[in-house]
Design an enzyme around this catalytic site. Structure first.
Site, PDB file in Angstrom:
ATOM      1  N   TYR A  74      43.662  32.645  39.698  1.00  0.00           N
ATOM      2  CA  TYR A  74      43.288  33.882  39.585  1.00  0.00           C
ATOM      3  C   TYR A  74      41.449  33.988  39.252  1.00  0.00           C
ATOM      4  CZ  TYR A  74      42.687  38.866  37.621  1.00  0.00           C
ATOM      5  OH  TYR A  74      42.768  40.707  37.739  1.00  0.00           O
TER       6      TYR A  74
ATOM      7  N   LYS B 208      38.727  35.834  41.506  1.00  0.00           N
ATOM      8  CA  LYS B 208      38.004  36.905  40.854  1.00  0.00           C
ATOM      9  C   LYS B 208      35.957  36.321  40.734  1.00  0.00           C
ATOM     10  CE  LYS B 208      39.972  40.146  39.478  1.00  0.00           C
ATOM     11  NZ  LYS B 208      39.994  41.556  40.608  1.00  0.00           N
TER      12      LYS B 208
ATOM     13  N   ARG C 150      49.245  52.241  48.703  1.00  0.00           N
ATOM     14  CA  ARG C 150      49.981  50.724  48.956  1.00  0.00           C
ATOM     15  C   ARG C 150      50.302  51.133  50.670  1.00  0.00           C
ATOM     16  NH1 ARG C 150      52.672  46.253  45.224  1.00  0.00           N
ATOM     17  NH2 ARG C 150      50.459  47.433  43.877  1.00  0.00           N
TER      18      ARG C 150
ATOM     19  N   SER D 176      36.980  40.110  35.572  1.00  0.00           N
ATOM     20  CA  SER D 176      37.957  39.292  34.870  1.00  0.00           C
ATOM     21  C   SER D 176      36.971  38.644  33.987  1.00  0.00           C
ATOM     22  CB  SER D 176      39.324  39.078  34.727  1.00  0.00           C
ATOM     23  OG  SER D 176      39.960  38.730  33.908  1.00  0.00           O
ATOM     24  N   SER D 177      36.636  38.833  32.309  1.00  0.00           N
ATOM     25  CA  SER D 177      36.693  38.019  31.808  1.00  0.00           C
ATOM     26  C   SER D 177      36.848  36.168  31.691  1.00  0.00           C
ATOM     27  CB  SER D 177      36.743  37.965  30.020  1.00  0.00           C
ATOM     28  OG  SER D 177      38.101  38.651  29.719  1.00  0.00           O
ATOM     29  N   CYS D 178      38.423  36.567  32.783  1.00  0.00           N
ATOM     30  CA  CYS D 178      39.108  35.117  32.689  1.00  0.00           C
ATOM     31  C   CYS D 178      37.961  33.740  33.362  1.00  0.00           C
ATOM     32  CB  CYS D 178      40.256  35.177  33.135  1.00  0.00           C
ATOM     33  SG  CYS D 178      40.533  35.295  34.952  1.00  0.00           S
TER      34      CYS D 178
ATOM     35  N   THR E 195      36.314  42.911  29.199  1.00  0.00           N
ATOM     36  CA  THR E 195      37.058  42.272  28.231  1.00  0.00           C
ATOM     37  C   THR E 195      38.767  42.596  27.817  1.00  0.00           C
ATOM     38  OG1 THR E 195      37.417  41.851  26.059  1.00  0.00           O
ATOM     39  CG2 THR E 195      36.721  44.210  26.678  1.00  0.00           C
TER      40      THR E 195
ATOM     41  N   GLY F  85      46.130  52.035  39.689  1.00  0.00           N
ATOM     42  CA  GLY F  85      46.876  51.151  38.359  1.00  0.00           C
ATOM     43  C   GLY F  85      46.023  51.410  37.038  1.00  0.00           C
ATOM     44  N   MET F  86      46.187  50.757  36.012  1.00  0.00           N
ATOM     45  CA  MET F  86      45.390  51.047  34.947  1.00  0.00           C
ATOM     46  C   MET F  86      44.279  51.203  34.866  1.00  0.00           C
ATOM     47  SD  MET F  86      45.685  49.238  31.241  1.00  0.00           S
ATOM     48  CE  MET F  86      45.161  48.342  31.459  1.00  0.00           C
TER      49      MET F  86
ATOM     50  N   LEU G 208      35.371  45.506  40.111  1.00  0.00           N
ATOM     51  CA  LEU G 208      36.197  45.211  39.028  1.00  0.00           C
ATOM     52  C   LEU G 208      36.729  43.935  38.655  1.00  0.00           C
ATOM     53  CD1 LEU G 208      36.101  48.409  39.383  1.00  0.00           C
ATOM     54  CD2 LEU G 208      36.934  48.578  37.308  1.00  0.00           C
TER      55      LEU G 208
ATOM     56  N   HIS H 146      51.001  42.401  28.014  1.00  0.00           N
ATOM     57  CA  HIS H 146      49.655  41.440  27.126  1.00  0.00           C
ATOM     58  C   HIS H 146      49.637  41.820  25.740  1.00  0.00           C
ATOM     59  CE1 HIS H 146      46.825  42.291  31.142  1.00  0.00           C
ATOM     60  NE2 HIS H 146      47.577  39.977  31.005  1.00  0.00           N
TER      61      HIS H 146
ATOM     62  N   GLY I  61      43.373  51.194  44.386  1.00  0.00           N
ATOM     63  CA  GLY I  61      43.594  50.137  43.002  1.00  0.00           C
ATOM     64  C   GLY I  61      43.609  51.787  42.104  1.00  0.00           C
TER      65      GLY I  61
END
Length: 321
Positions: A136, A140, A36, A107-109, A164, A13-14, A105, A179, A10
Protein backbone atom coordinates in the site's frame (compact mmCIF):
# COMPACT_ATOMS: atom_id res chain seq x y z
CA UNK A 1 -17.22 33.95 -14.58
CA UNK A 2 -18.01 30.25 -14.99
CA UNK A 3 -17.70 27.93 -12.02
CA UNK A 4 -14.73 25.60 -11.71
CA UNK A 5 -15.78 22.00 -12.38
CA UNK A 6 -14.25 19.90 -9.60
CA UNK A 7 -14.10 16.10 -9.63
CA UNK A 8 -13.74 14.42 -6.23
CA UNK A 9 -12.58 10.84 -6.75
CA UNK A 10 -13.70 8.90 -3.68
CA UNK A 11 -16.41 11.34 -2.58
CA UNK A 12 -18.09 8.70 -0.40
CA UNK A 13 -14.98 7.93 1.64
CA UNK A 14 -14.05 9.64 4.89
CA UNK A 15 -11.76 12.28 3.35
CA UNK A 16 -13.59 12.67 0.06
CA UNK A 17 -16.93 13.23 1.79
CA UNK A 18 -15.34 15.87 4.06
CA UNK A 19 -13.92 17.71 1.03
CA UNK A 20 -17.33 17.47 -0.62
CA UNK A 21 -19.09 18.95 2.45
CA UNK A 22 -16.77 21.95 2.46
CA UNK A 23 -16.85 22.62 -1.28
CA UNK A 24 -20.65 22.33 -1.36
CA UNK A 25 -20.81 25.39 0.91
CA UNK A 26 -19.12 27.52 -1.74
CA UNK A 27 -20.69 29.15 -4.75
CA UNK A 28 -17.66 29.16 -7.04
CA UNK A 29 -17.39 25.43 -7.82
CA UNK A 30 -19.53 22.83 -9.56
CA UNK A 31 -18.92 19.37 -8.15
CA UNK A 32 -18.70 16.38 -10.49
CA UNK A 33 -19.28 13.14 -8.59
CA UNK A 34 -19.46 9.50 -9.64
CA UNK A 35 -20.15 6.39 -7.56
CA UNK A 36 -18.15 3.21 -8.06
CA UNK A 37 -21.04 1.75 -10.07
CA UNK A 38 -21.12 4.81 -12.32
CA UNK A 39 -17.36 4.99 -12.91
CA UNK A 40 -14.92 2.13 -12.34
CA UNK A 41 -11.63 3.87 -11.56
CA UNK A 42 -9.75 0.63 -12.33
CA UNK A 43 -10.94 0.83 -15.97
CA UNK A 44 -8.56 3.12 -17.84
CA UNK A 45 -10.86 3.49 -20.88
CA UNK A 46 -13.84 4.42 -18.70
CA UNK A 47 -11.76 6.97 -16.78
CA UNK A 48 -10.41 8.50 -20.00
CA UNK A 49 -13.90 8.73 -21.51
CA UNK A 50 -15.17 10.37 -18.32
CA UNK A 51 -12.50 13.08 -18.43
CA UNK A 52 -12.98 13.57 -22.17
CA UNK A 53 -16.70 14.23 -21.75
CA UNK A 54 -16.86 16.17 -18.48
CA UNK A 55 -14.45 19.13 -18.99
CA UNK A 56 -12.96 18.89 -15.49
CA UNK A 57 -10.94 21.85 -14.13
CA UNK A 58 -9.66 20.37 -10.84
CA UNK A 59 -9.33 16.90 -9.31
CA UNK A 60 -9.17 15.82 -5.67
CA UNK A 61 -7.80 12.27 -5.80
CA UNK A 62 -9.09 10.80 -2.54
CA UNK A 63 -10.10 7.39 -3.88
CA UNK A 64 -8.11 4.41 -2.60
CA UNK A 65 -8.39 0.81 -1.51
CA UNK A 66 -7.76 0.90 2.24
CA UNK A 67 -7.73 -1.62 5.07
CA UNK A 68 -6.11 -2.69 8.31
CA UNK A 69 -3.07 -4.88 8.96
CA UNK A 70 -4.94 -8.16 8.39
CA UNK A 71 -6.35 -7.01 5.05
CA UNK A 72 -2.97 -5.66 3.92
CA UNK A 73 -1.29 -8.96 4.80
CA UNK A 74 -4.02 -11.08 3.20
CA UNK A 75 -4.49 -9.13 -0.04
CA UNK A 76 -1.16 -7.38 -0.79
CA UNK A 77 -1.56 -7.77 -4.55
CA UNK A 78 -4.99 -6.11 -4.45
CA UNK A 79 -3.64 -3.20 -2.41
CA UNK A 80 -0.69 -2.41 -4.66
CA UNK A 81 -2.45 -3.12 -7.98
CA UNK A 82 -5.75 -1.36 -7.33
CA UNK A 83 -4.19 1.74 -5.78
CA UNK A 84 -1.62 2.10 -8.54
CA UNK A 85 -4.30 1.65 -11.20
CA UNK A 86 -6.62 4.23 -9.62
CA UNK A 87 -3.79 6.79 -9.40
CA UNK A 88 -2.35 6.04 -12.83
CA UNK A 89 -5.72 6.12 -14.60
CA UNK A 90 -6.85 9.39 -13.05
CA UNK A 91 -3.55 11.27 -13.27
CA UNK A 92 -2.87 10.20 -16.87
CA UNK A 93 -6.44 10.85 -18.04
CA UNK A 94 -6.39 14.26 -16.33
CA UNK A 95 -3.19 15.12 -18.19
CA UNK A 96 -4.48 13.82 -21.54
CA UNK A 97 -7.58 15.97 -21.17
CA UNK A 98 -5.67 19.09 -20.14
CA UNK A 99 -6.69 19.19 -16.47
CA UNK A 100 -3.92 21.31 -15.00
CA UNK A 101 -4.77 21.17 -11.26
CA UNK A 102 -4.90 17.97 -9.22
CA UNK A 103 -4.39 17.12 -5.55
CA UNK A 104 -3.35 13.60 -4.61
CA UNK A 105 -4.02 12.43 -1.05
CA UNK A 106 -1.46 10.00 0.27
CA UNK A 107 -0.69 8.51 3.68
CA UNK A 108 2.00 8.91 6.33
CA UNK A 109 2.80 5.20 5.90
CA UNK A 110 5.01 6.30 2.99
CA UNK A 111 7.77 7.12 5.48
CA UNK A 112 10.39 4.58 6.61
CA UNK A 113 9.62 2.45 9.64
CA UNK A 114 12.56 3.97 11.52
CA UNK A 115 12.22 7.52 10.20
CA UNK A 116 13.53 10.38 12.32
CA UNK A 117 10.81 11.96 14.49
CA UNK A 118 9.01 14.17 13.75
CA UNK A 119 8.97 12.99 10.11
CA UNK A 120 9.82 15.72 7.61
CA UNK A 121 8.99 15.46 3.91
CA UNK A 122 12.68 14.80 3.24
CA UNK A 123 12.42 11.41 5.02
CA UNK A 124 10.70 9.91 1.96
CA UNK A 125 12.68 6.98 0.50
CA UNK A 126 15.38 7.25 3.18
CA UNK A 127 14.85 3.77 4.63
CA UNK A 128 12.87 0.52 4.75
CA UNK A 129 9.08 0.69 4.99
CA UNK A 130 6.88 -0.99 7.61
CA UNK A 131 6.51 -4.55 6.18
CA UNK A 132 2.85 -4.98 7.12
CA UNK A 133 1.61 -2.32 4.70
CA UNK A 134 4.54 -2.02 2.29
CA UNK A 135 2.51 -2.73 -0.90
CA UNK A 136 0.00 0.00 0.00
CA UNK A 137 2.79 2.42 0.93
CA UNK A 138 4.65 1.77 -2.33
CA UNK A 139 1.46 2.50 -4.27
CA UNK A 140 1.08 5.80 -2.40
CA UNK A 141 4.72 6.70 -3.07
CA UNK A 142 4.05 5.95 -6.75
CA UNK A 143 1.18 8.44 -6.63
CA UNK A 144 3.51 11.16 -5.33
CA UNK A 145 6.05 10.34 -8.02
CA UNK A 146 3.39 10.31 -10.75
CA UNK A 147 2.35 13.84 -9.79
CA UNK A 148 5.97 14.93 -9.53
CA UNK A 149 6.86 13.39 -12.91
CA UNK A 150 3.92 14.91 -14.81
CA UNK A 151 4.90 18.26 -13.34
CA UNK A 152 8.52 17.89 -14.41
CA UNK A 153 7.85 16.50 -17.88
CA UNK A 154 4.66 18.31 -18.87
CA UNK A 155 4.56 21.38 -16.63
CA UNK A 156 1.41 20.27 -14.85
CA UNK A 157 0.32 21.53 -11.42
CA UNK A 158 -0.32 18.21 -9.68
CA UNK A 159 0.19 18.39 -5.91
CA UNK A 160 0.38 15.81 -3.11
CA UNK A 161 -0.49 15.98 0.58
CA UNK A 162 0.39 13.34 3.18
CA UNK A 163 -2.02 13.22 6.13
CA UNK A 164 -1.30 11.88 9.59
CA UNK A 165 -3.78 9.49 11.30
CA UNK A 166 -7.28 10.69 10.45
CA UNK A 167 -10.59 10.24 12.25
CA UNK A 168 -14.10 11.64 12.07
CA UNK A 169 -17.49 11.09 10.42
CA UNK A 170 -17.74 8.17 7.97
CA UNK A 171 -14.83 6.35 9.61
CA UNK A 172 -14.79 2.55 9.81
CA UNK A 173 -16.13 1.39 13.18
CA UNK A 174 -15.82 -2.34 12.52
CA UNK A 175 -15.01 -4.13 15.82
CA UNK A 176 -12.02 -6.07 14.48
CA UNK A 177 -10.44 -4.12 11.61
CA UNK A 178 -10.83 -0.42 12.41
CA UNK A 179 -8.16 2.07 13.43
CA UNK A 180 -7.51 2.99 17.04
CA UNK A 181 -9.95 5.90 17.51
CA UNK A 182 -13.10 4.31 16.05
CA UNK A 183 -12.18 1.00 17.69
CA UNK A 184 -11.86 2.60 21.14
CA UNK A 185 -14.95 4.78 20.71
CA UNK A 186 -16.99 1.69 19.94
CA UNK A 187 -15.41 -0.36 22.73
CA UNK A 188 -16.00 2.30 25.39
CA UNK A 189 -19.53 2.87 24.09
CA UNK A 190 -20.37 -0.83 24.39
CA UNK A 191 -18.70 -1.06 27.82
CA UNK A 192 -20.82 1.86 29.03
CA UNK A 193 -24.01 0.26 27.69
CA UNK A 194 -23.13 -3.03 29.42
CA UNK A 195 -21.89 -1.42 32.68
CA UNK A 196 -18.59 -3.25 32.23
CA UNK A 197 -16.24 -2.68 35.21
CA UNK A 198 -13.18 -2.20 33.02
CA UNK A 199 -12.00 -1.78 29.43
CA UNK A 200 -8.74 -3.42 28.37
CA UNK A 201 -6.56 -1.50 25.91
CA UNK A 202 -3.75 -3.34 24.15
CA UNK A 203 -0.19 -2.30 24.97
CA UNK A 204 1.43 -0.23 27.68
CA UNK A 205 -0.30 3.00 26.66
CA UNK A 206 3.04 4.79 26.23
CA UNK A 207 3.36 4.97 22.39
CA UNK A 208 2.72 8.46 21.04
CA UNK A 209 0.52 9.15 18.04
CA UNK A 210 -0.80 12.19 16.17
CA UNK A 211 -4.45 12.50 15.14
CA UNK A 212 -6.17 14.95 12.78
CA UNK A 213 -9.92 15.42 12.37
CA UNK A 214 -11.03 14.77 8.80
CA UNK A 215 -12.70 18.19 8.54
CA UNK A 216 -9.32 19.77 9.25
CA UNK A 217 -7.81 17.48 6.61
CA UNK A 218 -10.38 18.66 4.07
CA UNK A 219 -9.68 22.31 4.92
CA UNK A 220 -5.93 21.74 4.55
CA UNK A 221 -6.43 19.97 1.22
CA UNK A 222 -8.43 22.88 -0.18
CA UNK A 223 -5.87 25.35 1.22
CA UNK A 224 -2.99 23.54 -0.50
CA UNK A 225 -4.92 23.11 -3.75
CA UNK A 226 -5.60 26.85 -3.88
CA UNK A 227 -2.08 28.08 -3.11
CA UNK A 228 -0.60 30.23 -5.84
CA UNK A 229 1.53 28.12 -8.17
CA UNK A 230 4.66 30.10 -7.35
CA UNK A 231 4.13 29.56 -3.61
CA UNK A 232 3.70 25.81 -4.13
CA UNK A 233 6.91 25.65 -6.21
CA UNK A 234 8.89 27.61 -3.62
CA UNK A 235 7.90 25.15 -0.89
CA UNK A 236 8.30 21.86 -2.76
CA UNK A 237 11.49 22.31 -4.77
CA UNK A 238 13.69 20.75 -5.98
CA UNK A 239 11.48 17.76 -6.87
CA UNK A 240 7.97 19.29 -6.64
CA UNK A 241 7.15 16.65 -4.07
CA UNK A 242 4.57 16.76 -1.26
CA UNK A 243 3.35 18.48 1.91
CA UNK A 244 2.71 16.84 5.29
CA UNK A 245 -0.69 17.54 6.87
CA UNK A 246 -1.11 17.09 10.61
CA UNK A 247 -1.39 18.93 13.90
CA UNK A 248 2.27 18.77 14.89
CA UNK A 249 1.04 17.59 18.32
CA UNK A 250 0.94 14.01 19.59
CA UNK A 251 -0.44 12.24 22.64
CA UNK A 252 0.08 8.88 24.31
CA UNK A 253 -2.36 6.05 23.69
CA UNK A 254 -3.10 6.23 27.44
CA UNK A 255 -4.11 9.90 27.12
CA UNK A 256 -6.19 9.06 24.06
CA UNK A 257 -8.04 6.23 25.83
CA UNK A 258 -8.72 8.39 28.88
CA UNK A 259 -10.07 11.21 26.70
CA UNK A 260 -12.34 8.80 24.84
CA UNK A 261 -13.61 7.40 28.15
CA UNK A 262 -14.44 10.97 29.22
CA UNK A 263 -16.19 11.80 25.94
CA UNK A 264 -18.27 8.60 26.01
CA UNK A 265 -19.05 8.96 29.72
CA UNK A 266 -17.48 5.65 30.74
CA UNK A 267 -17.04 5.46 34.54
CA UNK A 268 -15.14 2.17 34.88
CA UNK A 269 -11.41 1.42 34.90
CA UNK A 270 -9.13 1.69 31.87
CA UNK A 271 -6.63 -1.20 31.98
CA UNK A 272 -3.55 -1.47 29.76
CA UNK A 273 -2.38 -4.95 28.78
CA UNK A 274 1.39 -4.50 28.52
CA UNK A 275 1.80 -8.09 27.29
CA UNK A 276 0.35 -6.97 23.93
CA UNK A 277 2.59 -5.25 21.34
CA UNK A 278 3.00 -1.49 21.36
CA UNK A 279 4.23 -0.86 17.83
CA UNK A 280 6.41 2.13 16.99
CA UNK A 281 7.17 4.28 20.09
CA UNK A 282 6.38 7.55 18.29
CA UNK A 283 4.86 8.60 14.98
CA UNK A 284 4.57 12.33 14.38
CA UNK A 285 4.66 14.42 11.21
CA UNK A 286 6.80 17.54 10.89
CA UNK A 287 4.29 20.17 9.71
CA UNK A 288 6.69 23.12 9.60
CA UNK A 289 6.20 23.52 5.87
CA UNK A 290 2.39 23.50 6.17
CA UNK A 291 2.52 26.13 8.91
CA UNK A 292 4.79 28.27 6.73
CA UNK A 293 2.07 28.10 4.09
CA UNK A 294 -0.40 29.61 6.55
CA UNK A 295 -2.50 26.61 7.59
CA UNK A 296 -3.04 25.36 11.16
CA UNK A 297 -5.53 22.81 12.46
CA UNK A 298 -8.59 24.17 14.30
CA UNK A 299 -10.29 21.13 15.88
CA UNK A 300 -8.87 19.98 19.23
CA UNK A 301 -8.63 16.26 19.89
CA UNK A 302 -11.30 16.28 22.60
CA UNK A 303 -13.72 18.37 20.52
CA UNK A 304 -13.10 16.17 17.50
CA UNK A 305 -13.64 12.99 19.49
CA UNK A 306 -16.89 14.38 20.91
CA UNK A 307 -18.30 15.25 17.47
CA UNK A 308 -17.16 11.90 16.06
CA UNK A 309 -18.89 10.06 18.91
CA UNK A 310 -22.05 12.06 18.24
CA UNK A 311 -21.90 11.01 14.58
CA UNK A 312 -21.41 7.40 15.69
CA UNK A 313 -24.51 7.58 17.91
CA UNK A 314 -26.59 9.05 15.10
CA UNK A 315 -25.43 6.50 12.52
CA UNK A 316 -25.15 3.21 14.39
CA UNK A 317 -27.65 1.59 12.06
CA UNK A 318 -25.60 2.33 8.94
CA UNK A 319 -21.95 2.96 9.82
CA UNK A 320 -19.24 0.83 8.24
CA UNK A 321 -19.02 -2.21 10.48
Amino acid sequence: MSKQRVFIAGHRGMVGSAIRRQLEQRGDVELVLRTRDELNLLDSRAVHDFFASERIDQVYLAAAKVGGIVANNTYPADFIYQNMMIESNIIHAAHQNDVNKLLFLGSSCIYPKLAKQPMAESELLQGTLEPTNEPYAIAKIAGIKLCESYNRQYGRDYRSVMPTNLYGPHDNFHPSNSHVIPALLRRFHEATAQNAPDVVVWGSGTPMREFLHVDDMAAASIHVMELAHEVWLENTQPMLSHINVGTGVDCTIRELAQTIAKVVGYKGRVVFDASKPDGTPRKLLDVTRLHQLGWYHEISLEAGLASTYQWFLENQDRFRG
